[in-house]
Design an enzyme around this catalytic site. Structure first.
Site, PDB file in Angstrom:
ATOM      1  CB  THR A  40      -2.324 110.791  37.573  1.00 34.11           C
ATOM      2  OG1 THR A  40      -3.050 109.925  36.697  1.00 34.11           O
ATOM      3  CG2 THR A  40      -3.259 111.882  38.049  1.00 34.11           C
ATOM      4  CD1 TRP A  93      -9.492 111.907  36.158  1.00 32.84           C
ATOM      5  CD2 TRP A  93      -7.593 112.797  35.396  1.00 32.84           C
ATOM      6  NE1 TRP A  93      -9.762 112.602  35.004  1.00 32.84           N
ATOM      7  CE2 TRP A  93      -8.627 113.148  34.531  1.00 32.84           C
ATOM      8  CE3 TRP A  93      -6.301 113.241  35.123  1.00 32.84           C
ATOM      9  CZ2 TRP A  93      -8.408 113.927  33.385  1.00 32.84           C
ATOM     10  CZ3 TRP A  93      -6.085 114.010  34.005  1.00 32.84           C
ATOM     11  CH2 TRP A  93      -7.118 114.356  33.144  1.00 32.84           C
ATOM     12  CD  GLU A  94      -5.859 106.545  36.014  1.00 33.69           C
ATOM     13  OE1 GLU A  94      -6.010 105.426  36.540  1.00 33.69           O
ATOM     14  OE2 GLU A  94      -6.086 106.752  34.812  1.00 33.69           O
ATOM     15  N   GLY A  95      -7.978 107.244  41.061  1.00 35.49           N
ATOM     16  CA  GLY A  95      -8.031 107.031  42.506  1.00 35.49           C
ATOM     17  C   GLY A  95      -7.743 108.322  43.238  1.00 35.49           C
ATOM     18  CD  GLN A 120      -3.593 106.808  44.272  1.00 31.67           C
ATOM     19  OE1 GLN A 120      -2.669 105.992  44.390  1.00 31.67           O
ATOM     20  NE2 GLN A 120      -4.455 106.755  43.268  1.00 31.67           N
TER      21      GLN A 120
END
Lengths: 597, 597
Positions: free
Chosen positions: A299, A439-441, A446
């Site tokens: 990402t 996306w993806e956290g 993060q």
């Protein structure tokens, strides 16, 4: 509208001159033959494929969008043809395990390919993008039968994979997940539930789709410790392992979105669909984490990719468009005006894009390289690489998608009104890259991972992994030839230690201070990381300046961009430091009920 | 999806408690009767109209878009009905000159109405939005016939206006304009040329459209000093002043854009269209400048409006959506998770939106008030108001559209993946507000205007107009009760003087330093301005806290948001200061040819 070209020169610079991966791969079993020449040759082919097959479908795919009719998803015109060539040419299997037909090349190379494909056409490349997750899950946690049935065709790209986590009522908080898995007599499981926002959950590009699904077994504990992982194929297989029967997982709708219109974002209904347990019961989340780093690096790469694409478009426009005269005197006296690139503020925007793109590329290729070391290096090296990756990955994902998005907005701004028009292609890059900070956290997730789990939970010890690298770089400059970069880098490192200590002390009084500090901490860390990579790139470029006259300008541009980064972008770290060091009171002290007044 | 509600309480706070306009209007001829009660009553009606008629058309208008067929533009369903009611209810004429049927109310009130309509549905409100430019042009520079023919129906809103400046090859640089005007025997002019990006250039909402067009007379000097201003109606008028013949100005296409899809952005071909000179020949640009301030304030208001709308949507979601537990202990123990508003990073994003929205509103209403003073005050007061407006307007436009856009992006981020979905309505706010940093002069243009023309050209003298206001505020705090806000405000003011001096000295060596410093200078100035208004708001709120128990929470929220602004947002000014004070070398020293390497 400018057409994206793969930035091969810069990619080679990062791989071969900055990271000098050939030397490193000589020491990694299986990668001994991976030479500079091979890397450059693969990337040149990758660039050709991307420019010829993928770039032309970027705008048209957005206009047409993915289509859903009666449970069947159709991708935009040309997508299927490009996908067939992609599989034929072996692109999906570059870093795949040779045991399952992969080419066994480094993950860092696969990452560079990912960047180029994402820049050329991310809505297209996303159809294959989640397959890596399915492969890793099955490779590391699947049983023998599962491996032999699925891995070959996932590695080859004939089949694609998905990651099915999110449900209507839960995204970031997986503990609330409700999808159920009931054991069947034949050892399989019957999966029932609704998953949403599933990228590539259905499409017409591959013969089969392998869903990796988080679900709860009967009597499983509540929360995340009650989640198990299942493989649920779109078509179940017959005895020969060929696709046989349509499984009862169906795409009931696709989302209309801000961007990524060509990519099908699916709502999937699992209605007693046949699934197979992967890994141990209730250990699903741990299994997922095995590839979360890779997914986050991907990402981050998409963030850099969009910034690169936007930079190329803005640069082409800025060199052609004539408007006004340079304040310091005409530069194009024969024309009716100067090209807008002469205006300092246009240069500022272009340099901002360039600095984030090239700095981000260096950081992410470095991280991908750690993944190679973690997979093939000695035990000590692997542990070190893994620890470093754990620390830096949330920064690479969170920070680089944030500044990548900023860069795409500069691209529109350089064009002015024309950038807002769809035909320019520039606004699509903004719309598409907007999702990457989610996306993806999300960036917030993060940031909590970084400050909470990676930094404070180790009492700040983990920072040494990176501060040591900075110290080594500074020590290598014995004559102080690069103090223009290394002194501010060291000062920034000291600030990093100071804000870490500050945040740690505040957190001991109130855990909410972590959340209040976290995003400023993440962004500060990002500016520090890029300062490190820009300093290293400048030092490499200075060394090359004297030796390679023909390429002097390339290295000169590197040094100038490094100077721009230190002068004009690194100061932002101070805003984050000051905000963080004001403490969390002005955030945590605001009662929820006061917001609506 | 949350529905926008007009923020009446805050609007009243700014007008009546912060700016105390009733006292001021008592001294302005014609506004003596404008009381707090009247202002609140008008705004309440405005809110009702916006919520009932405009909000429901925001999403549908975006989905349907403006349509172009064979030269005719059709607006989305419902737009025409809402427009009729808007005219019937007298909304267009609020601040219009009573001589032409206007209600003669203050421009500040009209600005507040503009904000609410823009927040409810800016693509709709833009159809009437440029009319003010046509009115001002004709009122100040038109001859008697022109006034009597056009002003009445422009003021009433029966007809709408456009501003036709941009041509395919020139946007920011008007000197390159090519549209020609040939004198005809009857005293009119024949206008020929192509204008692009003309908002509301054609539509089906009004009987006639009055284009205000910049064009060149034969033998006119090159550059901007050869531009003249013309009125070109869509339909020319007969003897009775009624629409008669279709003029030869036609919309040949409308743009497909990132946002504002319901608004027709037209390419207009003028083919010997009948036009009438307004003002003196070759003085067109000077005539335009008479309403440029108002147009920029309007655009700044649109920035605030989008931020407000996004804030309301994000807040509603954050209070409902359950995910994870507060790190400092469950806040919703009976639910399966806490509402996400408890998480400090969500609060940080919401507070950022709130601080920019309310601070921006205060600043822009203050600027609009200066316009009222400039129009009706004593000679001295008018000059002072005008000078202050000249200085602060580029900041209000440039800075508030930049941070307004940032705020709309926070709104999407609060929703996470759901914010990327069109149905949420949140992504549309981002797409729509993206144009605001470009319209009416890009941020870069505003920044050059501010630093070059408004500040350095006066040798920095003009700054005193604002520093005096800061000094007066500080002096009013005799007991030092508000030093928590006033000390950092004064420190920031000192920094402002320092960076001004720095920029001035660098500019004397190289004029390109102005361009290199300008956007950082603009942004610094913006953070300073909002610090001033937040300090004033906090001081007012503190005074009210004791007296009005029932509304204590409103004032408490104000003070908390002020604290957040000073703690977490004002520090960004330091990043801009440091970047600016690094000098322009790393920008101006980068040769154009090095960008592509």
């Amino acid at each position: 509208m400018s057409e994206y070209k793969a930035p091969l020169r810069d990619i080679s610079f990062v791989m071969n001159e900055l990271l000098r991966v050939e030397d490193l791969y000589k020491e990694l079993p299986g990668f001994e033959e991976v030479s500079e020449q091979i890397l450059n040759a693969v990337m040149a082919e990758c660039g050709k494929f991307a420019e010829r097959e993928l770039v032309p479908l970027y705008r048209s795919g957005d206009e047409e969008g993915a289509d859903w009719q009666d449970g069947v998803v159709t991708t935009p015109a040309g997508f299927k043809g490009a996908f067939e060539k992609y599989v034929e040419n072996g692109w999906p299997s570059v870093s795949g395990n040779p045991e399952y037909g992969g080419q066994g090349l480094p993950y860092m190379l696969a990452s560079a390919i990912q960047e180029v494909f994402a820049a050329a056409n991310n809505p297209w490349s996303l159809y294959a993008g989640l397959t890596i997750g399915a492969i890793k899950t099955i490779e590391e946690h699947g049983d023998q039968r599962c491996k032999s049935e699925y891995l070959g065709r996932l590695v080859s790209g004939d089949w694609t994979g998905t990651m099915c986590l999110t449900e209507p009522h839960c995204g970031s908080d997986l503990s609330l997940m409700r999808t159920r898995a009931e054991p069947e007599d034949d050892g399989s499981y019957s999966i029932s539930g609704t998953k949403v926002f599933i990228s590539s959950g259905d499409h017409d590009l591959a013969e089969n789709i392998v869903h990796v699904v988080l679900a709860r077994l009967p009597e499983a504990p509540t929360g995340t410790s009650g989640l198990s992982l299942f493989v649920v194929p779109k078509f179940t297989l017959d005895e020969e392992g060929e696709v046989a029967q349509r499984n009862t997982v169906h795409c009931v709708s696709i989302e209309k979105k801000m961007g990524f219109n060509a990519s099908a974002t699916c709502e999937l209904h699992f209605e007693k669909a046949k699934g197979f347990l992967v890994g141990s019961p209730n250990k699903g989340l741990a299994c997922m984490f095995t590839f979360m780093n890779a997914a986050r690096i991907s990402t981050g790469l998409a963030g850099v990719a969009h910034a690169e694409k936007s930079y190329q478009g803005a640069l082409a426009y800025a060199r052609e468009r004539l408007a006004m005269r340079s304040l310091s005197g005409p530069r194009n006296p024969d024309g009716e005006a100067d090209p807008i690139i002469v205006h300092p503020d246009v240069k500022r925007m272009l340099l901002t894009q360039k600095a984030f793109t090239e700095g981000g590329r260096a950081m992410l290729y470095f991280l991908a390289l750690q993944e190679d070391v973690a997979a093939r290096g000695s035990e000590d090296d692997a542990k070190h690489a893994n620890d470093l990756m754990e620390l830096l990955t949330p920064i690479g994902k969170g920070f680089l998608t944030e500044v990548g998005y900023e860069a795409t907005n500069h691209g529109v701004q350089v064009l002015g009104g024309a950038g807002f028009i769809r035909e320019s292609g520039m606004e699509q890059i903004v719309r598409d890259s907007r999702i990457l900070t989610i996306w993806e956290g999300t960036t917030g997730i993060q940031a909590l991972d970084l400050l909470g789990r990676k930094v404070l939970a180790t009492g700040g010890e983990s920072l040494k992994l990176f501060t040591r690298m900075i110290d080594e770089l500074c020590e290598s400059d014995e004559k102080g030839e690069h103090s223009d970069f290394l002194e501010p880098l060291c000062a920034c490192k000291e600030d990093w230690l100071a804000i870490t200590q500050y945040a740690g002390e505040r957190a001991m009084q109130n855990l909410d201070e972590i959340g209040a500090a976290s995003v400023d901490y993440l962004m500060f860390s990002g500016y520090l990381c890029l300062a490190y990579f820009w300093a290293r790139m400048a030092i490499v470029a200075r060394a090359k300046m004297t030796s390679l006259d023909s390429e002097q300008q390339f290295y000169e541009a590197k040094i100038m961009t490094a100077k721009f980064y230190f002068d004009r972008l690194l100061p932002r770290s101070q805003a984050h430091r000051l905000a963080l060091q004001s403490g969390g009171d002005s955030i945590t002290g605001m009662p929820e009920e006061l917001f609506a007044l």
